[in-house]
Design a protein around this motif. Structure first.
Motif, PDB file in Angstrom:
ATOM      1  N   THR A 165       0.806  -1.210   0.000  1.00  0.00           N
ATOM      2  CA  THR A 165       0.000   0.000   0.000  1.00  0.00           C
ATOM      3  C   THR A 165       0.840   1.260   0.000  1.00  0.00           C
ATOM      4  OG1 THR A 165      -1.474  -1.261   1.465  1.00  0.00           O
ATOM      5  CG2 THR A 165      -2.015   1.060   1.077  1.00  0.00           C
ATOM      6  N   ASP A 166       1.871   1.271   0.818  1.00  0.00           N
ATOM      7  CA  ASP A 166       2.663   2.486   1.033  1.00  0.00           C
ATOM      8  C   ASP A 166       3.961   2.517   0.230  1.00  0.00           C
ATOM      9  OD1 ASP A 166       3.216   0.292   2.690  1.00  0.00           O
ATOM     10  OD2 ASP A 166       4.124   1.510   4.247  1.00  0.00           O
ATOM     11  N   HIS A 221      -1.074   1.289   6.204  1.00  0.00           N
ATOM     12  CA  HIS A 221      -2.102   0.986   5.209  1.00  0.00           C
ATOM     13  C   HIS A 221      -3.164   2.091   5.193  1.00  0.00           C
ATOM     14  CE1 HIS A 221      -4.670  -1.556   2.712  1.00  0.00           C
ATOM     15  NE2 HIS A 221      -5.638  -1.486   3.599  1.00  0.00           N
ATOM     16  N   LEU A 222      -3.656   2.452   6.361  1.00  0.00           N
ATOM     17  CA  LEU A 222      -4.687   3.485   6.456  1.00  0.00           C
ATOM     18  C   LEU A 222      -4.192   4.845   5.979  1.00  0.00           C
ATOM     19  CD1 LEU A 222      -6.461   2.764   9.868  1.00  0.00           C
ATOM     20  CD2 LEU A 222      -7.558   2.883   7.639  1.00  0.00           C
ATOM     21  N   ILE A 223      -3.024   5.242   6.443  1.00  0.00           N
ATOM     22  CA  ILE A 223      -2.508   6.570   6.123  1.00  0.00           C
ATOM     23  C   ILE A 223      -2.281   6.721   4.620  1.00  0.00           C
ATOM     24  CG2 ILE A 223      -0.498   8.090   6.358  1.00  0.00           C
ATOM     25  CD1 ILE A 223      -2.323   8.205   8.766  1.00  0.00           C
ATOM     26  N   PHE A 224      -1.767   5.681   3.987  1.00  0.00           N
ATOM     27  CA  PHE A 224      -1.478   5.801   2.558  1.00  0.00           C
ATOM     28  C   PHE A 224      -2.737   5.668   1.708  1.00  0.00           C
ATOM     29  CE2 PHE A 224       2.774   5.914   3.965  1.00  0.00           C
ATOM     30  CZ  PHE A 224       3.505   6.491   2.945  1.00  0.00           C
ATOM     31  N   PHE A 226      -5.527   6.967   2.696  1.00  0.00           N
ATOM     32  CA  PHE A 226      -6.033   8.326   2.871  1.00  0.00           C
ATOM     33  C   PHE A 226      -5.280   9.296   1.967  1.00  0.00           C
ATOM     34  CE2 PHE A 226      -5.347  12.379   5.152  1.00  0.00           C
ATOM     35  CZ  PHE A 226      -6.649  12.874   5.148  1.00  0.00           C
ATOM     36  N   SER A 227      -3.965   9.170   1.892  1.00  0.00           N
ATOM     37  CA  SER A 227      -3.172  10.060   1.051  1.00  0.00           C
ATOM     38  C   SER A 227      -3.571   9.923  -0.409  1.00  0.00           C
ATOM     39  CB  SER A 227      -1.678   9.767   1.224  1.00  0.00           C
ATOM     40  OG  SER A 227      -0.905  10.582   0.373  1.00  0.00           O
ATOM     41  N   MET A 228      -3.761   8.687  -0.864  1.00  0.00           N
ATOM     42  CA  MET A 228      -4.184   8.492  -2.249  1.00  0.00           C
ATOM     43  C   MET A 228      -5.552   9.131  -2.490  1.00  0.00           C
ATOM     44  SD  MET A 228      -2.805   4.694  -3.373  1.00  0.00           S
ATOM     45  CE  MET A 228      -2.945   3.808  -1.812  1.00  0.00           C
ATOM     46  N   GLU A 234      -9.743   6.976  -6.254  1.00  0.00           N
ATOM     47  CA  GLU A 234     -11.014   6.520  -5.675  1.00  0.00           C
ATOM     48  C   GLU A 234     -10.775   5.221  -4.912  1.00  0.00           C
ATOM     49  OE1 GLU A 234     -14.283   6.600  -8.587  1.00  0.00           O
ATOM     50  OE2 GLU A 234     -12.904   7.737  -9.889  1.00  0.00           O
ATOM     51  N   ILE A 235     -11.066   5.230  -3.620  1.00  0.00           N
ATOM     52  CA  ILE A 235     -10.857   4.070  -2.769  1.00  0.00           C
ATOM     53  C   ILE A 235     -12.187   3.376  -2.561  1.00  0.00           C
ATOM     54  CG2 ILE A 235      -9.920   3.224  -0.603  1.00  0.00           C
ATOM     55  CD1 ILE A 235      -7.861   4.710  -2.315  1.00  0.00           C
ATOM     56  N   VAL A 236     -12.261   2.099  -2.939  1.00  0.00           N
ATOM     57  CA  VAL A 236     -13.477   1.311  -2.741  1.00  0.00           C
ATOM     58  C   VAL A 236     -13.129   0.073  -1.919  1.00  0.00           C
ATOM     59  CG1 VAL A 236     -14.512   2.156  -4.875  1.00  0.00           C
ATOM     60  CG2 VAL A 236     -13.194   0.019  -4.909  1.00  0.00           C
ATOM     61  N   ALA A 237     -14.169  -0.511  -1.307  1.00  0.00           N
ATOM     62  CA  ALA A 237     -13.931  -1.696  -0.473  1.00  0.00           C
ATOM     63  C   ALA A 237     -13.545  -2.889  -1.313  1.00  0.00           C
ATOM     64  CB  ALA A 237     -15.168  -1.997   0.361  1.00  0.00           C
ATOM     65  N   GLY A 238     -14.269  -3.096  -2.396  1.00  0.00           N
ATOM     66  CA  GLY A 238     -14.029  -4.234  -3.266  1.00  0.00           C
ATOM     67  C   GLY A 238     -14.847  -4.085  -4.529  1.00  0.00           C
ATOM     68  N   VAL A 239     -14.900  -5.166  -5.297  1.00  0.00           N
ATOM     69  CA  VAL A 239     -15.557  -5.147  -6.607  1.00  0.00           C
ATOM     70  C   VAL A 239     -16.518  -6.312  -6.712  1.00  0.00           C
ATOM     71  CG1 VAL A 239     -15.157  -5.416  -9.079  1.00  0.00           C
ATOM     72  CG2 VAL A 239     -13.625  -3.980  -7.739  1.00  0.00           C
TER      73      VAL A 239
END
Length: 240
Positions: A165-166, A221-224, A226-228, A234-239
């Motif tokens: 992630t980071d 994981h969370l911080i990066f 958020f940065s993105m 666009e951050i989604v849970a899944g597909v």
């Protein structure tokens, strides 16, 4: 810097961040494909889903290995909906890679560590994969990625998964997003399904014993993510 003050001041934000993470929507891939004009406008990009991070070697991590199943399912779902662009930037290091001054030697070209995980290799459409060799955490510097992007201007929607992630995932998603911003490509969307992304965890006590820097996986994981998101990914849970 005062630690207690930092912890006190950060608590409201961290609470918000966890709620933000837990409230990410699920992406309807069929709906997305219809919205953007067809499957030819979509590419799935999976960075470093290779043995050396998922299954074996100095940098392999069980929590990173757990993304393999969701990534394979994303590939299958996308293929079933007509997507044919699958791009895999992957560590393929020289034996004397400069990066080994920061990380233990890993994923040297020609070794099992540098190979795509079997779960992807064994997909019946793996002949469609475009492998992009890279010698650093950045997928576009000194690689063939930019040539691929230039050759496929019809692709406006990028689904980005992989690890970490980071590190490499962050660099890939940000490159795609910032490239579109710089070139005025207003149709471009960069979408990151969290179920196909993770990073490693090195607790403080382990890091101190090994003489390396700690790496709190959940926090990074969370911080990066958020940065993105702050930068337009666009951050989604899944597909589905």
């Amino acid at each position: 810097m005062n630690l207690e003050q930092l912890l006190h001041d950060s608590r409201p934000f961290l609470g918000w961040l966890v709620n933000w993470h837990d409230s990410r929507p699920t992406l309807d891939l069929a709906g997305l494909i219809a919205e953007v004009g067809g499957p030819h406008r979509v590419a799935v990009m999976a960075v470093d889903v290779i043995n050396g991070f998922c299954h074996e070697g100095a940098l392999a991590s069980p929590r990173v290995g757990r993304i393999v199943g969701p990534v394979a399912r994303l590939f299958e779902r996308a293929y079933d909906l007509g997507v044919r662009h699958f791009v895999l930037p992957q560590d393929t290091h020289a034996a004397d890679a400069v990066e080994f001054g920061s990380f233990p030697p890993h994923c040297v070209g020609g070794t099992a560590e540098a190979a795509t995980v079997p779960e992807l290799q064994n997909l019946p459409f793996s002949h469609l994969f475009t492998l992009i060799e890279k010698n650093s955490i950045h997928a576009a510097i000194g690689t063939g990625l930019e040539a691929w992007l230039t050759a496929h201007p019809e692709v406006t929607t990028f689904l980005v998964v992989g690890d970490c992630t980071d590190f490499c995932t962050y660099q890939l998603a940000m490159h795609l997003r910032l490239r579109a911003n710089a070139f005025g490509l207003r149709e471009v969307r960069v979408i990151l399904p969290m179920e196909g992304v993770d990073t490693f965890d090195t607790p403080l006590e382990v890091a101190e014993k090994l003489g390396i820097m700690p790496h709190p996986g959940d926090l990074m994981h969370l911080i990066f993510l958020f940065s993105m998101a702050q930068n337009g990914v666009e951050i989604v849970a899944g597909v589905v």
